[in-house]
Design a protein around this motif. Structure first.
Motif, PDB file in Angstrom:
ATOM      1  N   PHE A 184      31.380  51.287  31.939  1.00  0.00           N
ATOM      2  CA  PHE A 184      32.803  50.984  31.868  1.00  0.00           C
ATOM      3  C   PHE A 184      33.103  49.790  32.774  1.00  0.00           C
ATOM      4  O   PHE A 184      32.362  49.480  33.722  1.00  0.00           O
ATOM      5  CB  PHE A 184      33.649  52.195  32.295  1.00  0.00           C
ATOM      6  CG  PHE A 184      33.679  52.435  33.773  1.00  0.00           C
ATOM      7  CD1 PHE A 184      34.667  51.870  34.571  1.00  0.00           C
ATOM      8  CD2 PHE A 184      32.720  53.235  34.387  1.00  0.00           C
ATOM      9  CE1 PHE A 184      34.700  52.090  35.942  1.00  0.00           C
ATOM     10  CE2 PHE A 184      32.743  53.463  35.747  1.00  0.00           C
ATOM     11  CZ  PHE A 184      33.732  52.892  36.536  1.00  0.00           C
ATOM     12  N   ASN A 185      34.197  49.134  32.471  1.00  0.00           N
ATOM     13  CA  ASN A 185      34.685  48.058  33.338  1.00  0.00           C
ATOM     14  C   ASN A 185      36.179  47.885  33.161  1.00  0.00           C
ATOM     15  O   ASN A 185      36.778  48.364  32.187  1.00  0.00           O
ATOM     16  CB  ASN A 185      33.934  46.736  33.078  1.00  0.00           C
ATOM     17  CG  ASN A 185      34.222  46.160  31.695  1.00  0.00           C
ATOM     18  OD1 ASN A 185      35.325  46.246  31.169  1.00  0.00           O
ATOM     19  ND2 ASN A 185      33.198  45.557  31.089  1.00  0.00           N
ATOM     20  N   TRP A 186      36.778  47.208  34.128  1.00  0.00           N
ATOM     21  CA  TRP A 186      38.160  46.775  34.073  1.00  0.00           C
ATOM     22  C   TRP A 186      38.151  45.252  34.004  1.00  0.00           C
ATOM     23  O   TRP A 186      37.401  44.592  34.728  1.00  0.00           O
ATOM     24  CB  TRP A 186      38.936  47.213  35.309  1.00  0.00           C
ATOM     25  CG  TRP A 186      39.485  48.613  35.249  1.00  0.00           C
ATOM     26  CD1 TRP A 186      38.892  49.744  35.716  1.00  0.00           C
ATOM     27  CD2 TRP A 186      40.742  49.012  34.698  1.00  0.00           C
ATOM     28  NE1 TRP A 186      39.695  50.830  35.510  1.00  0.00           N
ATOM     29  CE2 TRP A 186      40.851  50.417  34.883  1.00  0.00           C
ATOM     30  CE3 TRP A 186      41.789  48.352  34.082  1.00  0.00           C
ATOM     31  CZ2 TRP A 186      41.961  51.143  34.466  1.00  0.00           C
ATOM     32  CZ3 TRP A 186      42.894  49.065  33.659  1.00  0.00           C
ATOM     33  CH2 TRP A 186      42.969  50.450  33.853  1.00  0.00           C
ATOM     34  N   GLN A 187      39.009  44.692  33.127  1.00  0.00           N
ATOM     35  CA  GLN A 187      39.112  43.248  32.993  1.00  0.00           C
ATOM     36  C   GLN A 187      40.578  42.833  33.065  1.00  0.00           C
ATOM     37  O   GLN A 187      41.469  43.570  32.636  1.00  0.00           O
ATOM     38  CB  GLN A 187      38.498  42.781  31.673  1.00  0.00           C
ATOM     39  CG  GLN A 187      37.027  43.105  31.522  1.00  0.00           C
ATOM     40  CD  GLN A 187      36.484  42.618  30.190  1.00  0.00           C
ATOM     41  OE1 GLN A 187      36.436  41.417  29.933  1.00  0.00           O
ATOM     42  NE2 GLN A 187      36.070  43.555  29.338  1.00  0.00           N
ATOM     43  N   PHE A 188      40.798  41.650  33.608  1.00  0.00           N
ATOM     44  CA  PHE A 188      42.151  41.110  33.751  1.00  0.00           C
ATOM     45  C   PHE A 188      42.269  39.855  32.898  1.00  0.00           C
ATOM     46  O   PHE A 188      41.416  38.959  32.966  1.00  0.00           O
ATOM     47  CB  PHE A 188      42.443  40.783  35.217  1.00  0.00           C
ATOM     48  CG  PHE A 188      43.762  40.092  35.430  1.00  0.00           C
ATOM     49  CD1 PHE A 188      44.954  40.736  35.153  1.00  0.00           C
ATOM     50  CD2 PHE A 188      43.815  38.785  35.914  1.00  0.00           C
ATOM     51  CE1 PHE A 188      46.178  40.106  35.349  1.00  0.00           C
ATOM     52  CE2 PHE A 188      45.019  38.149  36.122  1.00  0.00           C
ATOM     53  CZ  PHE A 188      46.211  38.811  35.833  1.00  0.00           C
ATOM     54  N   ASN A 189      43.340  39.806  32.100  1.00  0.00           N
ATOM     55  CA  ASN A 189      43.578  38.657  31.225  1.00  0.00           C
ATOM     56  C   ASN A 189      44.333  37.582  32.010  1.00  0.00           C
ATOM     57  O   ASN A 189      45.544  37.667  32.200  1.00  0.00           O
ATOM     58  CB  ASN A 189      44.384  39.085  29.996  1.00  0.00           C
ATOM     59  CG  ASN A 189      44.503  37.984  28.964  1.00  0.00           C
ATOM     60  OD1 ASN A 189      44.146  36.834  29.218  1.00  0.00           O
ATOM     61  ND2 ASN A 189      45.009  38.329  27.788  1.00  0.00           N
ATOM     62  N   ASP A 190      43.596  36.583  32.479  1.00  0.00           N
ATOM     63  CA  ASP A 190      44.177  35.503  33.271  1.00  0.00           C
ATOM     64  C   ASP A 190      44.431  34.300  32.361  1.00  0.00           C
ATOM     65  O   ASP A 190      43.575  33.433  32.179  1.00  0.00           O
ATOM     66  CB  ASP A 190      43.228  35.114  34.410  1.00  0.00           C
ATOM     67  CG  ASP A 190      43.842  34.095  35.363  1.00  0.00           C
ATOM     68  OD1 ASP A 190      45.057  33.816  35.239  1.00  0.00           O
ATOM     69  OD2 ASP A 190      43.119  33.573  36.218  1.00  0.00           O
ATOM     70  N   ASN A 191      45.628  34.284  31.749  1.00  0.00           N
ATOM     71  CA  ASN A 191      46.011  33.198  30.841  1.00  0.00           C
ATOM     72  C   ASN A 191      44.979  32.977  29.739  1.00  0.00           C
ATOM     73  O   ASN A 191      44.587  31.849  29.421  1.00  0.00           O
ATOM     74  CB  ASN A 191      46.226  31.889  31.619  1.00  0.00           C
ATOM     75  CG  ASN A 191      47.374  31.994  32.600  1.00  0.00           C
ATOM     76  OD1 ASN A 191      48.394  32.614  32.302  1.00  0.00           O
ATOM     77  ND2 ASN A 191      47.219  31.380  33.772  1.00  0.00           N
ATOM     78  N   GLY A 192      44.521  34.067  29.148  1.00  0.00           N
ATOM     79  CA  GLY A 192      43.587  33.979  28.037  1.00  0.00           C
ATOM     80  C   GLY A 192      42.134  34.094  28.435  1.00  0.00           C
ATOM     81  O   GLY A 192      41.264  34.258  27.564  1.00  0.00           O
ATOM     82  N   THR A 193      41.828  34.005  29.712  1.00  0.00           N
ATOM     83  CA  THR A 193      40.459  34.149  30.200  1.00  0.00           C
ATOM     84  C   THR A 193      40.275  35.537  30.789  1.00  0.00           C
ATOM     85  O   THR A 193      40.988  35.920  31.720  1.00  0.00           O
ATOM     86  CB  THR A 193      40.135  33.089  31.268  1.00  0.00           C
ATOM     87  OG1 THR A 193      40.345  31.784  30.714  1.00  0.00           O
ATOM     88  CG2 THR A 193      38.695  33.212  31.727  1.00  0.00           C
ATOM     89  N   MET A 194      39.301  36.283  30.259  1.00  0.00           N
ATOM     90  CA  MET A 194      39.066  37.640  30.731  1.00  0.00           C
ATOM     91  C   MET A 194      38.188  37.607  31.981  1.00  0.00           C
ATOM     92  O   MET A 194      37.076  37.067  31.959  1.00  0.00           O
ATOM     93  CB  MET A 194      38.401  38.485  29.650  1.00  0.00           C
ATOM     94  CG  MET A 194      39.208  38.597  28.359  1.00  0.00           C
ATOM     95  SD  MET A 194      40.865  39.293  28.609  1.00  0.00           S
ATOM     96  CE  MET A 194      40.468  40.963  29.060  1.00  0.00           C
ATOM     97  N   GLN A 195      38.709  38.147  33.074  1.00  0.00           N
ATOM     98  CA  GLN A 195      37.985  38.208  34.342  1.00  0.00           C
ATOM     99  C   GLN A 195      37.684  39.663  34.679  1.00  0.00           C
ATOM    100  O   GLN A 195      38.571  40.515  34.623  1.00  0.00           O
ATOM    101  CB  GLN A 195      38.806  37.571  35.466  1.00  0.00           C
ATOM    102  CG  GLN A 195      39.093  36.095  35.272  1.00  0.00           C
ATOM    103  CD  GLN A 195      39.880  35.512  36.438  1.00  0.00           C
ATOM    104  OE1 GLN A 195      40.312  36.237  37.344  1.00  0.00           O
ATOM    105  NE2 GLN A 195      40.076  34.204  36.426  1.00  0.00           N
ATOM    106  N   LYS A 196      36.433  39.928  35.063  1.00  0.00           N
ATOM    107  CA  LYS A 196      36.058  41.282  35.448  1.00  0.00           C
ATOM    108  C   LYS A 196      36.693  41.660  36.773  1.00  0.00           C
ATOM    109  O   LYS A 196      36.664  40.888  37.729  1.00  0.00           O
ATOM    110  CB  LYS A 196      34.536  41.408  35.560  1.00  0.00           C
ATOM    111  CG  LYS A 196      33.830  41.598  34.228  1.00  0.00           C
ATOM    112  CD  LYS A 196      32.354  41.891  34.453  1.00  0.00           C
ATOM    113  CE  LYS A 196      31.635  42.074  33.120  1.00  0.00           C
ATOM    114  NZ  LYS A 196      30.195  42.353  33.305  1.00  0.00           N
ATOM    115  N   VAL A 197      37.243  42.854  36.814  1.00  0.00           N
ATOM    116  CA  VAL A 197      37.795  43.401  38.046  1.00  0.00           C
ATOM    117  C   VAL A 197      36.765  44.307  38.714  1.00  0.00           C
ATOM    118  O   VAL A 197      36.556  44.244  39.925  1.00  0.00           O
ATOM    119  CB  VAL A 197      39.095  44.174  37.756  1.00  0.00           C
ATOM    120  CG1 VAL A 197      39.656  44.787  39.031  1.00  0.00           C
ATOM    121  CG2 VAL A 197      40.132  43.267  37.104  1.00  0.00           C
TER     122      VAL A 197
END
Length: 231
Positions: A71-84
């Motif tokens: 599992f993972n959490w990702q953050f949508n930073d203006n269209g770019t998915m960054q892993k949390v």
């Protein structure tokens, strides 16, 4: 030697395509029932004040259990998915060793009750946006699923204006009170009219009795003289 089958009837199958379709439907239903599901709750968003600490909820569910669930959490930073953060859960009840990629993030799931939630500490306006909780279960032939949670960061929480609600409630309450008052007045008026009608009837009966007495009719109090006898 002659062999006889007693009490046994042959089972007839439908056409090959019908049988295959039935088997495929059963397998598809069983596969759907076993599918991994990630959930962020019934309300997939949160409005929080700048500088506060918030929890981003996420749980997983699988009918056949898990094995090395990723599992993972990702953050949508203006269209770019960054892993949390990310991790692998070997089996049920095992606390995962979570790798965190962003500051002010803490894993709070601890894998109890299938929980993989995270905590965001001292949030800023840059933390606001769309977060995705993703999972993949090798036990289900690497079946994967994801759920999205939206975080809204504000200066302060706005108080809900209940003026309209109060006005509507007052209007409805006034209408109900007016209707009840009208019904009470109506019942009181009918009661008074009924009493007056009964009184008028009594007066009419009394007046009729007095008239009959004065006119010497049957039932009157006037003395009636007997007819004199002839000598």
């Amino acid at each position: 030697m002659e062999v006889r089958w007693i009490g046994v009837e042959p089972v007839r199958l439908g056409p090959p395509h019908t049988t295959c379709g039935l088997v495929f439907s059963l397998l598809l239903g069983a596969w759907s029932a076993q599918a991994l599901e990630m959930s962020v709750g019934k309300i997939p968003f949160l409005q929080a004040v700048n500088g506060s600490t918030v929890t981003l909820p996420c749980t997983y569910a699988s009918c056949i259990g898990i094995e090395n669930l990723y599992f993972n959490w990702q953050f949508n930073d203006n269209g770019t998915m960054q892993k949390v953060c990310e991790s692998v859960i070997p089996s049920e009840g095992v606390v995962p060793d979570v790798t965190i990629f962003r500051e002010r993030v803490e894993f709070v799931g601890k894998n109890h009750q299938n929980n993989v939630s995270i905590l965001l500490l001292n949030i800023t306006f840059e933390d606001g946006g769309q977060y995705t909780c993703f999972g993949r279960n090798p036990k289900e032939h690497h079946k994967n699923h994801s759920a999205i949670f939206n975080l809204i960061v504000v200066d302060e929480l706005r108080e809900v204006d209940n003026t309209l609600t109060i006005i509507i409630a007052s209007a409805v309450g006034g209408a109900i009170a007016l209707l009840m008052g009208f019904m009470l007045l109506k019942n009181f008026t009918l009661f008074v009219l009924t009493k007056l009608e009964e009184k008028n009837k009594e007066c009419l009966v009394t007046s009729s009795g007095i008239d009959n007495t004065e006119n010497g009719l049957s039932g009157s109090k006037a003395d009636s003289k007997p007819t004199p006898k002839k000598k």
